[in-house]
Motif scaffolding. Structure first.
Motif, PDB file in Angstrom:
ATOM      1  N   ARG A 162     -89.034  26.391  -6.197  1.00  0.00           N
ATOM      2  CA  ARG A 162     -88.093  25.348  -6.605  1.00  0.00           C
ATOM      3  C   ARG A 162     -88.853  24.090  -7.024  1.00  0.00           C
ATOM      4  N   ALA A 163     -89.869  23.751  -6.256  1.00  0.00           N
ATOM      5  CA  ALA A 163     -90.650  22.539  -6.544  1.00  0.00           C
ATOM      6  C   ALA A 163     -91.285  22.645  -7.933  1.00  0.00           C
ATOM      7  N   LYS A 164     -91.803  23.836  -8.213  1.00  0.00           N
ATOM      8  CA  LYS A 164     -92.478  24.050  -9.504  1.00  0.00           C
ATOM      9  C   LYS A 164     -91.467  23.958 -10.654  1.00  0.00           C
ATOM     10  N   ALA A 165     -90.322  24.622 -10.475  1.00  0.00           N
ATOM     11  CA  ALA A 165     -89.283  24.609 -11.517  1.00  0.00           C
ATOM     12  C   ALA A 165     -88.757  23.192 -11.719  1.00  0.00           C
ATOM     13  N   LYS A 166     -88.598  22.469 -10.609  1.00  0.00           N
ATOM     14  CA  LYS A 166     -88.080  21.102 -10.666  1.00  0.00           C
ATOM     15  C   LYS A 166     -89.044  20.206 -11.453  1.00  0.00           C
ATOM     16  N   GLU A 167     -90.326  20.388 -11.197  1.00  0.00           N
ATOM     17  CA  GLU A 167     -91.356  19.616 -11.903  1.00  0.00           C
ATOM     18  C   GLU A 167     -91.313  19.903 -13.397  1.00  0.00           C
ATOM     19  N   GLU A 168     -91.221  21.181 -13.721  1.00  0.00           N
ATOM     20  CA  GLU A 168     -91.178  21.609 -15.129  1.00  0.00           C
ATOM     21  C   GLU A 168     -89.937  21.022 -15.816  1.00  0.00           C
ATOM     22  N   ALA A 169     -88.805  21.107 -15.130  1.00  0.00           N
ATOM     23  CA  ALA A 169     -87.546  20.588 -15.683  1.00  0.00           C
ATOM     24  C   ALA A 169     -87.617  19.067 -15.853  1.00  0.00           C
ATOM     25  N   SER A 170     -88.208  18.404 -14.877  1.00  0.00           N
ATOM     26  CA  SER A 170     -88.356  16.939 -14.940  1.00  0.00           C
ATOM     27  C   SER A 170     -89.113  16.513 -16.172  1.00  0.00           C
ATOM     28  N   GLU A 171     -90.224  17.194 -16.426  1.00  0.00           N
ATOM     29  CA  GLU A 171     -91.057  16.880 -17.591  1.00  0.00           C
ATOM     30  C   GLU A 171     -90.273  17.086 -18.881  1.00  0.00           C
ATOM     31  N   ALA A 172     -89.562  18.193 -18.936  1.00  0.00           N
ATOM     32  CA  ALA A 172     -88.788  18.510 -20.145  1.00  0.00           C
ATOM     33  C   ALA A 172     -87.701  17.460 -20.377  1.00  0.00           C
ATOM     34  N   LEU A 173     -86.997  17.094 -19.318  1.00  0.00           N
ATOM     35  CA  LEU A 173     -85.903  16.126 -19.467  1.00  0.00           C
ATOM     36  C   LEU A 173     -86.395  14.750 -19.900  1.00  0.00           C
ATOM     37  N   LYS A 174     -87.645  14.453 -19.555  1.00  0.00           N
ATOM     38  CA  LYS A 174     -88.211  13.143 -19.956  1.00  0.00           C
ATOM     39  C   LYS A 174     -88.212  13.023 -21.474  1.00  0.00           C
ATOM     40  N   PHE A 175     -88.531  14.120 -22.151  1.00  0.00           N
ATOM     41  CA  PHE A 175     -88.554  14.097 -23.616  1.00  0.00           C
ATOM     42  C   PHE A 175     -87.157  13.835 -24.167  1.00  0.00           C
ATOM     43  N   LEU A 176     -86.159  14.474 -23.559  1.00  0.00           N
ATOM     44  CA  LEU A 176     -84.776  14.256 -24.008  1.00  0.00           C
ATOM     45  C   LEU A 176     -84.331  12.834 -23.713  1.00  0.00           C
ATOM     46  N   GLU A 177     -84.750  12.313 -22.582  1.00  0.00           N
ATOM     47  CA  GLU A 177     -84.431  10.941 -22.201  1.00  0.00           C
ATOM     48  C   GLU A 177     -84.922   9.960 -23.281  1.00  0.00           C
TER      49      GLU A 177
END
Lengths: 220, 218
Positions: free
Chosen positions: A119-134
């Motif tokens: 979960r931690a790994k997926a959360k990190e990956e998702a966080s990075e991706a969402l930053k671009f959308l932000e």
């Protein structure tokens, strides 16, 4: 026989994308709900390669893959533009829609349903991706500008499904302080009457998500 | 004002080759820059901060990323010369579908073939053969995936022809045995100057992969 038919699943964001596209253009269509655990032979005939929903059938000819279907809808019918007219802006819209599908949705979904290190790994990956959308949405009402476009439609999972799932599983990923632009976009997006009509009921989705948790914690 | 075009690319990339074919089809002049993927240029990192990958086409300073998206962009901007996408919306959807299929199913399996061993390799081989056989079926007796003429869906897949030899050597099988129509189609495409000039010699690709396998222990 209806000229336009659509095979979908009520809870699927991909399926709802297509419905949004059709409704945006004011296209009348026959909707066929598929039981994803027992797919109809009609669906399997129309989409033998991937065997998935959504599938749009126009005058007997099937089109599969939600983003491809949306581009088809944009080209086949008059009405509000789903993609911009300018080639560079079109390339940009396609880029972000693809990014959402490939880089945002998989880790976001995984983060909801995994535990511990996974979960931690997926959360990190998702966080990075969402930053671009932000960064991409910054200053705009929608990804499409003043009106909803391809990227907004593609981001339906982020704006709606994910927020419900996130709350139920206690994930705290797309938070206000980390993603103020995205959160604002999600609020506008879901308030939009046109979008509201094309979202599955919150309580029904919540039941599905709670069901997933229960199934995961059930003794094996 | 003349158009300024820079292509950030990597010689053996089947995605980069797609863009090279598209530019050649349209007769567009551009500057080619080879990227060292172990030492990516500042320009690449600036123009593709999201994926940090090739190819990137920079048109008058504005970057476009993702090969299929770049090819559609080229086709839309230089729309009066050698159209790559069909004009009919249904045919266009089909072209996009099959290009997407190639990326999802052929590329992934192919990549696993040169990066894995044993059971994983065998699984990758099966997946690749399954995907190629679906494409063989889709091609049928048509001269091109696009129908009578070379088009977007052909362009999207033909670049993988450079990699067939690598897949065959790594997984010990013959693609022609499983998909004879695909090989005939590939040779037909190779008669096109834009394709033959843009595709890299399969031996070059294989040597590059052997070097990577050694370097990373695949």
């Amino acid at each position: 026989m209806a000229e336009v038919k659509m095979f979908g699943a009520w809870g699927s964001p991909f399926s709802k994308r297509v419905e949004m596209g059709l409704k945006l253009k004011g296209v009348e269509y026959e909707y066929i709900e598929e039981d994803l655990n027992n797919k109809s032979s009609l669906l399997l005939n129309y989409n033998p390669v991937h065997k998935k929903v959504p599938v749009l059938v126009h005058n007997g000819k099937p089109i599969a893959e939600s983003l491809i279907i949306l581009e088809y809808i944009d080209e086949a019918w008059e009405g509000p533009d789903i993609l911009p007219k300018d080639p560079y802006e079109r390339a940009n819209a396609r880029f972000w829609a693809k990014f959402i599908d490939e880089k945002c949705m998989p880790p976001m979904w995984k983060a909801c349903w995994s535990i511990g290190e996974e979960r931690a790994k997926a959360k990190e990956e998702a966080s990075e991706a969402l930053k671009f959308l932000e960064n991409e949405i910054n200053g705009q009402k929608f990804f499409g500008g003043d009106t909803i476009g391809l990227v907004d439609i593609a981001a339906n999972f982020i704006g709606y499904w994910f927020r419900i799932a996130e709350e139920i599983v206690g994930l705290e990923l797309m938070t206000q302080d980390k993603y103020p632009n995205l959160c604002k976009w999600a609020e506008e997006y879901c308030k939009c009457s046109f979008v509201k009509e094309n979202l599955p009921p919150k309580d029904k989705l919540a039941d599905i998500f709670k069901g997933i948790i229960q199934a995961q914690s059930a003794p094996k | 004002m003349a158009d300024e075009l820079v292509l950030l690319d990597c010689l053996v990339s089947m995605f980069g080759m797609r863009v090279r074919i598209a530019l050649a089809e349209k007769g567009i002049k551009y500057e080619y820059r080879e990227e060292d993927l172990d030492n990516k240029s500042t320009l690449l990192l600036e123009t593709n901060p999201v994926h940090k990958k090739v190819p990137v086409l920079i048109h008058n300073g504005k970057p476009i990323c993702e090969s299929r998206i770049i090819v559609e962009y080229i086709d839309e901007v230089w729309k009066d010369k050698s159209p790559l996408m069909p004009s009919d919306p249904y045919q266009r959807a089909q072209a996009r579908f099959w290009a997407d299929f190639v990326d999802k199913k052929v590329f992934d399996a192919g990549r696993r073939i040169w990066r894995t061993k044993g059971e994983e390799l065998e699984a990758a081989k099966k997946d690749l053969i399954d995907a190629l056989e679906i494409l063989e079926g889709e091609l049928g007796d048509k001269p091109y995936f696009n129908g009578d003429t070379f088009g977007f869906s052909d362009l999207a897949f033909i670049t993988f022809y450079s990699w067939f030899h690598t897949y065959e050597m790594c997984a010990n099988f013959s693609i022609e045995k499983h998909c004879p129509k695909l090989i005939k189609w590939a040779k037909r495409c190779m008669e096109r100057e834009s394709v033959s000039k843009s595709l890299v010699d399969p031996i070059t690709v294989y040597e590059e992969i052997l070097m990577l396998k050694k370097k990373y222990g695949y």
